[in-house]
Design an enzyme around this catalytic site. Structure first.
Site, PDB file in Angstrom:
ATOM      1  CB  CYS A 181       7.247  -0.343   0.481  1.00 14.33           C
ATOM      2  SG  CYS A 181       7.143   1.047  -0.687  1.00 14.33           S
TER       3      CYS A 181
ATOM      4  CB  CYS B  74       7.207   3.235   1.563  1.00 17.46           C
ATOM      5  SG  CYS B  74       6.064   2.605   0.327  1.00 17.46           S
ATOM      6  CG  ASP B  75       9.168   2.109   4.865  1.00 18.85           C
ATOM      7  OD1 ASP B  75       8.605   3.186   5.111  1.00 18.85           O
ATOM      8  OD2 ASP B  75       8.596   1.007   4.908  1.00 18.85           O
TER       9      ASP B  75
END
Length: 308
Positions: free
Chosen positions: A136, A139-140
Site C-alpha cells: 500500500c 500507507c507506506d
C-alpha cells in the site's frame, strides 16, 4: 461487542458495497448489522484520490469517502461490528453468521467482503514484509523518501501505486510480466509520461533479497529466460486480488476464480443470501459499481424478508 444475536440483515464487509447496503437496509427500518474484520471502507481507504466517483469533480480522498459513507449508514441505525467472519450456515430459512465475537442469526445475508491483495509467492516476500516489501503506497510510501523502489504489476492498482510513490521515491521501476499495461488509458498515460517512472517489460520477480531490509530483486525475462538483478530499496506488490470466499465454498455457488455468482438482483443460488461489490463474479471493481450492487442487494433482501 455484539449488542444482539438476531437481525433481519447481516452484511459481511464494510467497503462501499457493504456500507451502501447498510444505508439502504437501515433506512428500510430493518434490524441490520455490518461485520467488518478490518478498517471500515475496505481497499478504498488506500486511495489517495478517487477521481471517478460521481459528485466530486475535483476527486475525494478514499478515506474521507469511506468515512462519510459509514457516518451516513450509522446515522440511519446500522450497527457495526469489528470481527472476522469464519463461517456461514443455513438452518431452515435462518442464516447463522459465525464471527470471532460469536454467532448471529439473520433472515438475509449480504456478502460484500471484497478481496485481498495477491502476493508474489517468491522467496523473501514474507521475510521482508514490513522491511522493504509493502502492499500500500498510500500507507507506506512516506517511508521510502529519496530511495529507489519497484512496483510489481501492470493494472490499475499498480499504476496508482507507482504514481503515488513518485511523491516520495527517487525512482520507481514498474516490473510487468507482459509487454503492455492492463491499466485504464488515463492511468497509463500518466505513468508513461512521468519522468520518475521506468518500466521493465516481460519481466517477473523470482526472489527478494537483502539483509535487514530489501537490497535487490532477482528477475527473469519471460520470453528469453534471461536472469538479472535489480538493486532496489523496496518493492510494492500489486499483482491482483483474491476474493474472500473460502468460508463459503460449501454454501453457495462460486465461479472458478472464487468470486460469487449472482443474478441481476444480486441473489446467489441460496435464497436469502446476496453478494455485492468486488466479491461478485463479473464485478468491474469500481466504487460506483459497488455502490450500485449494495443498493440492489439491500432492496431485494428487504423484499425477501417482507415476503417470508
Amino acid at each position: 461487542m455484539l449488542k444482539k444475536r438476531e437481525y433481519d440483515v447481516v452484511i459481511i464487509g464494510g467497503g462501499p458495497a457493504g456500507l451502501t447496503a447498510g444505508i439502504y437496509a437501515a433506512r428500510a427500518r430493518l434490524k441490520s448489522l455490518l461485520v467488518e474484520r478490518g478498517a471500515m471502507g475496505g481497499l478504498i481507504i488506500n486511495a489517495g484520490v478517487v477521481e471517478n466517483y460521481p459528485g466530486f469533480p475535483d476527486g475525494i480522498n478514499g478515506l474521507e469517502l469511506a468515512d462519510a459513507m459509514q457516518r451516513q449508514a450509522v446515522k440511519f441505525g446500522l450497527e457495526t461490528l469489528i470481527a472476522e467472519v469464519t463461517g456461514l450456515e443455513v438452518k431452515d430459512e435462518q442464516k447463522v453468521v459465525q464471527t470471532g465475537e460469536g454467532d448471529v442469526t439473520a433472515g438475509a445475508v449480504i456478502v460484500a467482503g471484497g478481496s485481498d491483495r495477491v502476493k508474489l509467492g517468491v522467496p523473501g516476500e514474507e521475510e521482508f514484509t514490513g522491511r522493504g516489501v509493502a502492499y500500500c503506497a498510500v500507507c507506506d510510501g512516506y517511508f521510502y523518501r529519496d530511495i529507489p523502489v519497484a512496483v510489481a504489476g501492470g493494472g490499475n492498482a499498480a499504476m496508482n501505486e507507482a504514481l503515488e510513490l513518485t511523491k516520495f521515491a527517487s525512482r520507481v521501476t514498474v516490473i510487468h510480466r507482459r509487454d503492455e499495461l492492463r491499466a485504464t488509458k488515463i492511468l497509463q498515460e500518466r505513468a508513461l509520461a512521468d519522468p520518475k517512472i521506468e518500466f521493465l517489460w516481460n519481466t517477473v520477480v523470482e526472489a527478494i533479497e537483502g539483509e535487514d531490509t530489501v537490497k535487490r530483486l532477482r528477475l527473469k525475462n519471460v520470453p528469453t529466460g534471461e536472469k538479472s538483478t535489480l538493486d532496489i530499496s523496496g518493492i510494492f506488490v500489486a499483482v491482483g486480488f483474491r476474493p474472500n470466499t473460502d468460508y463459503l465454498k460449501k454454501i453457495i455457488h462460486l465461479a472458478d476464480n472464487g468470486t460469487i455468482i449472482t443474478n441481476e438482483k444480486m441473489e446467489t443460488d441460496v435464497p436469502g443470501i446476496y453478494a455485492a461489490g468486488d466479491i461478485r463474479s463479473g464485478s468491474i471493481r469500481q466504487v460506483a459499481a459497488a455502490v450500485g450492487d449494495g443498493a440492489v442487494a439491500a432492496i431485494y433482501a428487504e423484499r425477501y424478508i417482507a415476503a417470508k
